[in-house]
Design an enzyme around this catalytic site. Structure first.
Site, PDB file in Angstrom:
ATOM      1  N   TYR A  70      36.499  48.156  46.241  1.00 18.94           N
ATOM      2  CA  TYR A  70      37.268  46.931  46.021  1.00 18.94           C
ATOM      3  C   TYR A  70      38.694  47.069  46.572  1.00 18.94           C
ATOM      4  O   TYR A  70      39.457  47.929  46.139  1.00 18.94           O
ATOM      5  CB  TYR A  70      37.323  46.569  44.532  1.00 18.94           C
ATOM      6  CG  TYR A  70      35.949  46.343  43.892  1.00 18.94           C
ATOM      7  CD1 TYR A  70      34.821  46.068  44.666  1.00 18.94           C
ATOM      8  CD2 TYR A  70      35.785  46.396  42.510  1.00 18.94           C
ATOM      9  CE1 TYR A  70      33.587  45.870  44.093  1.00 18.94           C
ATOM     10  CE2 TYR A  70      34.538  46.195  41.924  1.00 18.94           C
ATOM     11  CZ  TYR A  70      33.443  45.945  42.737  1.00 18.94           C
ATOM     12  OH  TYR A  70      32.209  45.748  42.154  1.00 18.94           O
ATOM     13  N   HIS A 128      27.138  52.890  43.697  1.00 19.89           N
ATOM     14  CA  HIS A 128      27.306  51.434  43.886  1.00 19.89           C
ATOM     15  C   HIS A 128      25.999  50.751  44.319  1.00 19.89           C
ATOM     16  O   HIS A 128      25.682  49.667  43.879  1.00 19.89           O
ATOM     17  CB  HIS A 128      28.422  51.180  44.895  1.00 19.89           C
ATOM     18  CG  HIS A 128      29.124  49.871  44.696  1.00 19.89           C
ATOM     19  ND1 HIS A 128      30.448  49.673  44.969  1.00 19.89           N
ATOM     20  CD2 HIS A 128      28.686  48.678  44.244  1.00 19.89           C
ATOM     21  CE1 HIS A 128      30.793  48.428  44.700  1.00 19.89           C
ATOM     22  NE2 HIS A 128      29.727  47.792  44.268  1.00 19.89           N
TER      23      HIS A 128
HETATM   24  N1  NAP Z   1      27.834  46.457  41.419  1.00 15.43           N
HETATM   25  C1  NAP Z   1      28.002  45.491  42.281  1.00 15.43           C
HETATM   26  O1  NAP Z   1      27.413  45.498  43.369  1.00 15.43           O
HETATM   27  C2  NAP Z   1      28.894  44.323  41.919  1.00 15.43           C
HETATM   28  C3  NAP Z   1      28.836  43.145  42.667  1.00 15.43           C
HETATM   29  C4  NAP Z   1      29.655  42.079  42.287  1.00 15.43           C
HETATM   30  C5  NAP Z   1      30.494  42.198  41.205  1.00 15.43           C
HETATM   31  N2  NAP Z   1      30.568  43.363  40.492  1.00 15.43           N
HETATM   32  C6  NAP Z   1      31.475  43.532  39.331  1.00 15.43           C
HETATM   33  O2  NAP Z   1      31.261  42.452  38.426  1.00 15.43           O
HETATM   34  C7  NAP Z   1      32.481  41.750  38.199  1.00 15.43           C
HETATM   35  C8  NAP Z   1      32.229  40.284  37.897  1.00 15.43           C
HETATM   36  O3  NAP Z   1      31.561  39.638  38.939  1.00 15.43           O
HETATM   37  P1  NAP Z   1      32.284  38.662  39.991  1.00 15.43           P
HETATM   38  O4  NAP Z   1      33.743  38.988  40.089  1.00 15.43           O
HETATM   39  O5  NAP Z   1      31.466  38.741  41.219  1.00 15.43           O
HETATM   40  O6  NAP Z   1      32.060  37.214  39.413  1.00 15.43           O
HETATM   41  P2  NAP Z   1      32.196  36.425  38.028  1.00 15.43           P
HETATM   42  O7  NAP Z   1      32.763  37.294  36.984  1.00 15.43           O
HETATM   43  O8  NAP Z   1      30.881  35.794  37.788  1.00 15.43           O
HETATM   44  O9  NAP Z   1      33.209  35.271  38.413  1.00 15.43           O
HETATM   45  C9  NAP Z   1      34.568  35.506  38.691  1.00 15.43           C
HETATM   46  C10 NAP Z   1      35.228  34.180  39.052  1.00 15.43           C
HETATM   47  O10 NAP Z   1      35.101  33.272  37.957  1.00 15.43           O
HETATM   48  C11 NAP Z   1      36.396  32.839  37.520  1.00 15.43           C
HETATM   49  N3  NAP Z   1      36.325  32.805  36.041  1.00 15.43           N
HETATM   50  C12 NAP Z   1      36.345  33.852  35.195  1.00 15.43           C
HETATM   51  N4  NAP Z   1      36.223  33.434  33.931  1.00 15.43           N
HETATM   52  C13 NAP Z   1      36.122  32.076  33.973  1.00 15.43           C
HETATM   53  C14 NAP Z   1      35.970  31.063  32.983  1.00 15.43           C
HETATM   54  N5  NAP Z   1      35.887  31.379  31.692  1.00 15.43           N
HETATM   55  N6  NAP Z   1      35.909  29.774  33.387  1.00 15.43           N
HETATM   56  C15 NAP Z   1      35.970  29.468  34.715  1.00 15.43           C
HETATM   57  N7  NAP Z   1      36.101  30.371  35.695  1.00 15.43           N
HETATM   58  C16 NAP Z   1      36.174  31.676  35.326  1.00 15.43           C
HETATM   59  C17 NAP Z   1      37.383  33.844  38.041  1.00 15.43           C
HETATM   60  O11 NAP Z   1      38.611  33.208  38.269  1.00 15.43           O
HETATM   61  P3  NAP Z   1      40.071  33.881  38.041  1.00 15.43           P
HETATM   62  O12 NAP Z   1      39.959  35.304  38.476  1.00 15.43           O
HETATM   63  O13 NAP Z   1      40.977  33.064  38.868  1.00 15.43           O
HETATM   64  O14 NAP Z   1      40.416  33.784  36.580  1.00 15.43           O
HETATM   65  C18 NAP Z   1      36.710  34.283  39.333  1.00 15.43           C
HETATM   66  O15 NAP Z   1      36.986  33.372  40.357  1.00 15.43           O
HETATM   67  C19 NAP Z   1      33.262  42.016  39.492  1.00 15.43           C
HETATM   68  O16 NAP Z   1      34.609  41.664  39.394  1.00 15.43           O
HETATM   69  C20 NAP Z   1      32.961  43.474  39.710  1.00 15.43           C
HETATM   70  O17 NAP Z   1      33.743  44.282  38.850  1.00 15.43           O
HETATM   71  C21 NAP Z   1      29.745  44.425  40.828  1.00 15.43           C
END
Ligand code: NAP
Length: 299
Positions: A70, A128
């Site tokens: 990241y 990962h």
């Molecule tokens: N292992 C892997 O391959 C992998 C892949 C993808 C992700 N991940 C991990 O999983 C975490 C979460 O997944 P993600 O970041 O892909 O997506 P997510 O958590 O599903 O969505 C994040 C987005 O949603 C917004 N958000 C958060 N809470 C909200 C709410 N209550 N209401 C409306 N919008 C909201 C955030 O905005 P703001 O930030 O502007 O508040 C951001 O734009 C990642 O950050 C990472 O640590 C791992």
């Protein structure tokens, strides 16, 4: 900005800490943590991102998930800043790139992550995704890191059922503590046979992108009339219902990423939502469990 008073904070923390998942080694963790993908990409956002993670920690979201990938280490630096002086209150998760998962590189990769995070150990280190390095070699590297105290435990990410079977058949593979995979109401492929496999081994899943990140699936969750109806009944937002659904079984730890304060609060509050059987049945009808094997959803 400070959207809540001390009493409300304590209430939210109580809700979060009541809802736990347990790792195979007996460690209990609150079932909503914090993701950090895209943090550390824009220097102008640094202060806001650090504060966001600190607010999440104060509300009891103990698990913070990051990765060397990241922002090319930038996310780990933000996390390091956020946990300064609070290391004991947080459960730090980072991930190694598949190309760094061989015996010749994994120790160096981990040490670099530790340096960026400003800590001398990780609570959990994940592969990962699967690459060309053999599982046997990666596990050996993870076990060396564990023995040297650089990581407390290890797990995997983006592993489907067949990968888990192979892992289990590899020496020390059953020391794996968690599988981090994509999971939300609009993406339930893993419910076919991966979740049952993990449940049988008492291994939780860590749900990434639990809010469907954005785009058309997110819109689906926001506008679905059944989710809306259930949200109205509980007096919460549709995405809070979606998040609460992911942690319904005590076998899933969700790691939504949020920087906006209102998002962090909404996510933390979702831990206290008690979906009824009737709610769950209604959701099952519109977002049914798959009846055949689907390819693992990955982003
Ligand atoms: N292992 C892997 O391959 C992998 C892949 C993808 C992700 N991940 C991990 O999983 C975490 C979460 O997944 P993600 O970041 O892909 O997506 P997510 O958590 O599903 O969505 C994040 C987005 O949603 C917004 N958000 C958060 N809470 C909200 C709410 N209550 N209401 C409306 N919008 C909201 C955030 O905005 P703001 O930030 O502007 O508040 C951001 O734009 C990642 O950050 C990472 O640590 C791992």
């Amino acid at each position: 900005m400070n959207l809540i008073d001390g009493k409300k904070r304590r209430e939210i923390k109580y809700g979060i800490e009541k809802r736990v998942v347990t790792l195979p080694d007996g460690t209990s963790l609150p079932s909503i943590g914090q993701g950090t993908w895209h943090m550390g990409e824009d220097p102008k956002m640094k202060e806001k991102e650090v504060k966001a993670l600190q607010l999440g920690m104060e509300l009891g979201m103990k698990v913070i998930d990051t990765a060397e990938m990241y922002a090319d280490g930038g996310s780990e630096r933000i996390v390091g800043e956020a946990v300064k002086g609070r290391r004991e209150n947080v459960f730090l998760v980072s991930k190694v790139y598949p190309h760094n998962a061989g015996l010749d590189r994994i120790v160096k990769a981990c040490e670099k992550s530790l340096k960026r995070l400003g800590t001398d150990y990780l609570d959990l280190y994940l592969l990962h995704w699967r690459g060309s390095v053999s599982l046997e070699e990666t596990i050996e590297g993870m076990e060396i890191l564990k023995k040297d105290g650089k990581i407390k435990r290890w797990g995997v990410s983006n592993f489907d059922t067949e990968d888990m079977n192979e892992l289990w058949d590899t020496k020390n593979g059953n020391n794996c503590m968690i599988n981090q995979v994509l999971y939300h109401l609009g993406s339930r492929g893993i419910d076919y046979n991966l979740v049952p496999w993990l449940e049988e081994k008492n291994m939780p899943i860590m749900a990434y992108s639990p809010l469907a990140q954005g785009g058309s699936l997110r819109r689906q969750l926001l506008t679905n009339p059944v989710i809306q109806e259930i949200a109205e009944k509980h007096n919460v937002q549709p995405l809070q219902i979606a998040l609460s659904w992911t942690i319904r079984s005590n076998n899933c730890l969700a790691i939504p990423k949020a920087v906006q304060e209102e998002h962090i609060l909404a996510n933390a509050e979702a831990a206290a939502i008690e979906l009824t059987n009737d709610d769950l049945n209604k959701l099952e009808k519109v977002f049914p469990k798959p009846t055949r094997k689907m390819p693992l959803d990955i982003i």
